[in-house]
Design a protein around this motif. Structure first.
Motif, PDB file in Angstrom:
ATOM      1  N   ALA A 144      51.521  39.368  -9.113  1.00 13.30           N
ATOM      2  CA  ALA A 144      51.127  37.962  -9.208  1.00 13.30           C
ATOM      3  C   ALA A 144      49.640  37.856  -9.528  1.00 13.30           C
ATOM      4  CB  ALA A 144      51.434  37.236  -7.902  1.00 13.30           C
ATOM      5  N   THR A 145      49.293  36.876 -10.348  1.00 15.82           N
ATOM      6  CA  THR A 145      47.881  36.639 -10.653  1.00 15.82           C
ATOM      7  C   THR A 145      47.299  35.521  -9.791  1.00 15.82           C
ATOM      8  OG1 THR A 145      48.503  35.109 -12.435  1.00 15.82           O
ATOM      9  CG2 THR A 145      48.101  37.408 -13.043  1.00 15.82           C
ATOM     10  N   GLN A 146      48.161  34.599  -9.321  1.00 13.12           N
ATOM     11  CA  GLN A 146      47.714  33.460  -8.511  1.00 13.12           C
ATOM     12  C   GLN A 146      48.681  33.253  -7.351  1.00 13.12           C
ATOM     13  OE1 GLN A 146      45.068  31.338  -9.392  1.00 13.12           O
ATOM     14  NE2 GLN A 146      44.662  31.931 -11.492  1.00 13.12           N
ATOM     15  N   VAL A 147      48.107  32.894  -6.194  1.00 11.61           N
ATOM     16  CA  VAL A 147      48.924  32.600  -5.019  1.00 11.61           C
ATOM     17  C   VAL A 147      48.469  31.254  -4.457  1.00 11.61           C
ATOM     18  CG1 VAL A 147      49.737  33.402  -2.778  1.00 11.61           C
ATOM     19  CG2 VAL A 147      49.045  35.071  -4.508  1.00 11.61           C
ATOM     20  N   PRO A 148      49.319  30.217  -4.541  1.00  6.78           N
ATOM     21  CA  PRO A 148      48.914  28.909  -4.015  1.00  6.78           C
ATOM     22  C   PRO A 148      48.907  28.911  -2.489  1.00  6.78           C
ATOM     23  CG  PRO A 148      51.174  28.823  -4.864  1.00  6.78           C
ATOM     24  CD  PRO A 148      50.653  30.188  -5.178  1.00  6.78           C
ATOM     25  N   VAL A 149      47.755  28.608  -1.894  1.00 10.95           N
ATOM     26  CA  VAL A 149      47.616  28.631  -0.433  1.00 10.95           C
ATOM     27  C   VAL A 149      46.675  27.529   0.014  1.00 10.95           C
ATOM     28  CG1 VAL A 149      48.045  31.099  -0.083  1.00 10.95           C
ATOM     29  CG2 VAL A 149      45.734  30.322  -0.617  1.00 10.95           C
ATOM     30  N   GLY A 150      46.811  27.148   1.290  1.00 14.32           N
ATOM     31  CA  GLY A 150      45.827  26.294   1.929  1.00 14.32           C
ATOM     32  C   GLY A 150      44.669  27.157   2.412  1.00 14.32           C
ATOM     33  N   GLU A 151      43.596  26.510   2.853  1.00 17.05           N
ATOM     34  CA  GLU A 151      42.405  27.261   3.262  1.00 17.05           C
ATOM     35  C   GLU A 151      42.695  28.271   4.360  1.00 17.05           C
ATOM     36  OE1 GLU A 151      38.667  25.398   3.966  1.00 17.05           O
ATOM     37  OE2 GLU A 151      38.993  23.894   2.412  1.00 17.05           O
ATOM     38  N   ASP A 152      43.616  27.939   5.275  1.00 20.13           N
ATOM     39  CA  ASP A 152      43.892  28.839   6.394  1.00 20.13           C
ATOM     40  C   ASP A 152      44.578  30.124   5.957  1.00 20.13           C
ATOM     41  OD1 ASP A 152      46.147  27.297   5.705  1.00 20.13           O
ATOM     42  OD2 ASP A 152      47.081  27.647   7.653  1.00 20.13           O
ATOM     43  N   LEU A 245      48.356  48.243  -8.986  1.00 19.41           N
ATOM     44  CA  LEU A 245      48.596  46.956  -8.327  1.00 19.41           C
ATOM     45  C   LEU A 245      47.469  46.009  -8.710  1.00 19.41           C
ATOM     46  CD1 LEU A 245      49.704  48.132  -4.755  1.00 19.41           C
ATOM     47  CD2 LEU A 245      51.155  47.467  -6.689  1.00 19.41           C
ATOM     48  N   SER A 246      47.828  44.836  -9.218  1.00 14.32           N
ATOM     49  CA  SER A 246      46.806  43.872  -9.632  1.00 14.32           C
ATOM     50  C   SER A 246      46.348  43.033  -8.445  1.00 14.32           C
ATOM     51  CB  SER A 246      47.350  42.965 -10.746  1.00 14.32           C
ATOM     52  OG  SER A 246      48.513  42.294 -10.310  1.00 14.32           O
ATOM     53  N   GLU A 247      45.103  42.601  -8.508  1.00 15.14           N
ATOM     54  CA  GLU A 247      44.520  41.802  -7.425  1.00 15.14           C
ATOM     55  C   GLU A 247      44.727  40.317  -7.714  1.00 15.14           C
ATOM     56  OE1 GLU A 247      40.505  42.848  -6.333  1.00 15.14           O
ATOM     57  OE2 GLU A 247      40.785  44.898  -7.075  1.00 15.14           O
ATOM     58  N   PRO A 248      45.499  39.621  -6.867  1.00 13.19           N
ATOM     59  CA  PRO A 248      45.763  38.197  -7.108  1.00 13.19           C
ATOM     60  C   PRO A 248      44.594  37.328  -6.659  1.00 13.19           C
ATOM     61  CG  PRO A 248      46.807  38.878  -5.076  1.00 13.19           C
ATOM     62  CD  PRO A 248      46.171  40.117  -5.650  1.00 13.19           C
ATOM     63  N   GLN A 249      44.512  36.153  -7.241  1.00 15.02           N
ATOM     64  CA  GLN A 249      43.516  35.168  -6.844  1.00 15.02           C
ATOM     65  C   GLN A 249      44.173  34.092  -5.981  1.00 15.02           C
ATOM     66  OE1 GLN A 249      40.256  35.303  -7.571  1.00 15.02           O
ATOM     67  NE2 GLN A 249      40.466  37.154  -8.821  1.00 15.02           N
ATOM     68  N   ALA A 250      43.430  33.586  -5.009  1.00 17.92           N
ATOM     69  CA  ALA A 250      43.923  32.467  -4.209  1.00 17.92           C
ATOM     70  C   ALA A 250      43.799  31.185  -5.028  1.00 17.92           C
ATOM     71  CB  ALA A 250      43.129  32.350  -2.919  1.00 17.92           C
ATOM     72  N   MET A 251      44.874  30.427  -5.116  1.00 17.27           N
ATOM     73  CA  MET A 251      44.848  29.118  -5.772  1.00 17.27           C
ATOM     74  C   MET A 251      44.870  28.066  -4.662  1.00 17.27           C
ATOM     75  SD  MET A 251      47.765  27.337  -8.156  1.00 17.27           S
ATOM     76  CE  MET A 251      47.528  28.262  -9.660  1.00 17.27           C
ATOM     77  N   LEU A 252      43.693  27.507  -4.373  1.00 20.00           N
ATOM     78  CA  LEU A 252      43.597  26.559  -3.261  1.00 20.00           C
ATOM     79  C   LEU A 252      44.358  25.278  -3.573  1.00 20.00           C
ATOM     80  CD1 LEU A 252      39.953  26.767  -1.870  1.00 20.00           C
ATOM     81  CD2 LEU A 252      42.079  27.165  -0.640  1.00 20.00           C
ATOM     82  N   THR A 253      45.230  24.884  -2.644  1.00 19.40           N
ATOM     83  CA  THR A 253      45.979  23.645  -2.796  1.00 19.40           C
ATOM     84  C   THR A 253      45.443  22.625  -1.796  1.00 19.40           C
ATOM     85  OG1 THR A 253      47.667  24.445  -1.248  1.00 19.40           O
ATOM     86  CG2 THR A 253      48.058  24.811  -3.584  1.00 19.40           C
ATOM     87  N   VAL A 254      45.542  21.366  -2.163  1.00 16.47           N
ATOM     88  CA  VAL A 254      45.050  20.292  -1.289  1.00 16.47           C
ATOM     89  C   VAL A 254      45.953  20.200  -0.060  1.00 16.47           C
ATOM     90  CG1 VAL A 254      44.552  17.824  -1.128  1.00 16.47           C
ATOM     91  CG2 VAL A 254      44.169  19.039  -3.283  1.00 16.47           C
ATOM     92  N   ALA A 255      45.333  20.152   1.112  1.00 20.13           N
ATOM     93  CA  ALA A 255      46.111  20.065   2.351  1.00 20.13           C
ATOM     94  C   ALA A 255      46.888  18.752   2.384  1.00 20.13           C
ATOM     95  CB  ALA A 255      45.185  20.154   3.561  1.00 20.13           C
ATOM     96  N   SER A 256      48.108  18.807   2.882  1.00 20.85           N
ATOM     97  CA  SER A 256      48.943  17.618   2.966  1.00 20.85           C
ATOM     98  C   SER A 256      48.349  16.613   3.952  1.00 20.85           C
ATOM     99  CB  SER A 256      50.355  18.002   3.432  1.00 20.85           C
ATOM    100  OG  SER A 256      51.112  16.832   3.711  1.00 20.85           O
ATOM    101  N   LYS A 257      48.330  15.343   3.527  1.00 19.81           N
ATOM    102  CA  LYS A 257      47.857  14.284   4.410  1.00 19.81           C
ATOM    103  C   LYS A 257      49.041  13.449   4.906  1.00 19.81           C
ATOM    104  CE  LYS A 257      43.197  13.786   2.448  1.00 19.81           C
ATOM    105  NZ  LYS A 257      43.212  14.943   1.552  1.00 19.81           N
ATOM    106  N   MET A 258      50.222  14.054   4.874  1.00 23.30           N
ATOM    107  CA  MET A 258      51.427  13.321   5.247  1.00 23.30           C
ATOM    108  C   MET A 258      51.514  13.164   6.766  1.00 23.30           C
ATOM    109  SD  MET A 258      53.964  11.803   3.901  1.00 23.30           S
ATOM    110  CE  MET A 258      55.158  10.832   4.795  1.00 23.30           C
ATOM    111  N   PRO A 259      51.355  11.938   7.272  1.00 18.80           N
ATOM    112  CA  PRO A 259      51.438  11.738   8.728  1.00 18.80           C
ATOM    113  C   PRO A 259      52.879  11.601   9.192  1.00 18.80           C
ATOM    114  CG  PRO A 259      50.931   9.674   7.648  1.00 18.80           C
ATOM    115  CD  PRO A 259      51.037  10.711   6.554  1.00 18.80           C
TER     116      PRO A 259
END
Length: 400
Positions: A144-152, A245-259
């Protein structure tokens, strides 16, 4: 063909709620049209914290996949599969465990956090300690080249990058590496070989980052190169060994604001959720009975939207005009709470309607879901097998 490959997974927790949709699935729906995407059910990960109750996993798997499809994940644009049906994940996890320092796992911030939050469970198992490495294997097995994740989750991606670097350092320089790399350059053809060498020299002699990116782009375009030659030339660019093994980058996603229905984050543990495919009558009842500003004990009492959980849903679903009307009506007691809630009910039901319609096709014929996953499992195994072949060869395990 997409240049970037995205890998992302979810633990099977059963039916998903609107928090999952706004936090993850909407991103997945968008990404599947922009990248090569692999989305998987992380059923082995479920066992790291729920090993004592495996009987709930199977139904949760299928409920969750139906929710993915209902949300708009399209098997024609993304590969959907189940982690445990691709045993290559487990083999790579085992092989990487041979080189992973124990301290790297113990220092993961989520390791101690989860122990505190799940204090009622016995988590003194290798599976729990090693689950970050299993996560890394899930990513690395597909290059994988990108991994979508939150900051945590960024530390998990950085851990994965460290594992890839350690592996490449230990096993990347195969015998006669430079000679094999030079031979691979010739396969580019004279013009492209000359350009590759020029770009490589500019990077190695002058540290020219643009030259490095141009060289990588050049290699990405070479469809006739074997996978081994391609990875060898990527490694040769930076003066190291073969990048197995390729080094993936973190793809920061916006944290959900769903209450949730009580104003806190939407979560099953808070019992404040609306599931993706919940029937209209139940959804309407849940929102109508939501708590409101305590100051509005009577219809004629003015209120403050900032102190009302319903306002948090307006922030997600309502237009600017509707929000302004709610603010004015609430503060002046010009509208009642039921009147305030109706636009939210309408908006949630409008969002859910196509989800229920899409899901019905799969509920009427469950074999469709099984076939989608079977196809995805096969595609994933093919990709994973290519990586594992190179890993085995590098670790001296390719003998027959």
């Amino acid at each position: 063909m997409f240049a970037d490959r995205i890998v992302s997974g979810m633990r099977p927790t059963g039916s998903l709620h609107l928090g999952h949709y706004h936090g993850v699935l909407k991103n997945w729906v968008k990404m599947q049209h922009e990248f090569e995407c692999l989305f998987f059910v992380a059923d082995w990960h479920a066992l790291t914290t729920h090993y004592e109750s495996p009987q709930v996993i199977e139904q949760s798997v299928w409920d969750m996949v139906v929710d993915w499809l209902a949300a708009g994940i399209d098997p024609a644009h993304a590969t959907l599969f189940i982690q445990s049906k691709v045993p290559e994940h487990a083999e790579l996890h085992l092989l990487l465990s041979m080189i992973t320092p124990l301290g790297w796992l113990e220092r993961m911030p989520t390791y101690k956090d989860q122990q505190l939050h799940l204090a009622d469970k016995d988590l003194s198992t290798y599976g729990f300690l090693g689950y970050p490495l299993l996560m890394s294997s899930d990513i690395l097995i597909y290059r994988a080249t990108q991994v979508p994740v939150g900051e945590d989750q960024v530390p998990h991606v950085e851990f994965t990058r460290e594992i890839a670097r350690r592996f490449n350092h230990l096993y990347g320089r195969d015998p006669g590496f430079a000679e094999k790399a030079e031979s691979a350059i010739k396969k580019l053809g004279s013009k492209k070989a000359r350009l590759y060498n020029e770009l490589r020299n500019r990077f190695q002699e002058q540290g020219d980052g643009d030259a490095l990116e141009s060289a990588k782009a050049l290699l990405d375009e070479q469809q006739s190169l074997s996978l081994g030659d391609r990875e060898r030339l990527f490694g040769y660019l930076e003066g190291g060994g073969k990048m197995i093994l390729s080094e993936p980058q973190a793809m920061l996603t916006v944290a959900s604001k769903m209450p949730g229905l009580d104003g806190r984050k939407m979560s099953k543990s808070y019992n404040n959720t609306i599931t993706l495919r919940e029937d209209e009558a139940t959804v309407a009842k849940k929102i109508r009975t939501m708590p409101t500003d305590p100051a509005r004990a009577r219809r004629t009492d003015p209120g403050d939207p900032e102190k009302c959980p319903v306002w948090q849903l307006h922030l997600v679903y309502s237009s600017e005009q509707t929000k302004q009307g709610v603010i004015q009506g609430c503060k002046s007691a010009g509208i009642g709470c039921i009147e305030c809630k109706q636009p939210v009910i309408d908006a949630v039901l409008l969002e859910q309607r196509p989800m229920r319609e899409r899901a019905q096709l799969y509920l009427d014929d469950p074999s469709l879901v099984r076939n989608i996953i079977a196809d995805g499992n096969e595609k994933a195994r093919k990709l994973a097998g290519e990586t594992l072949r190179d890993v085995r060869e590098a670790m001296g395990l390719s003998y027959s």
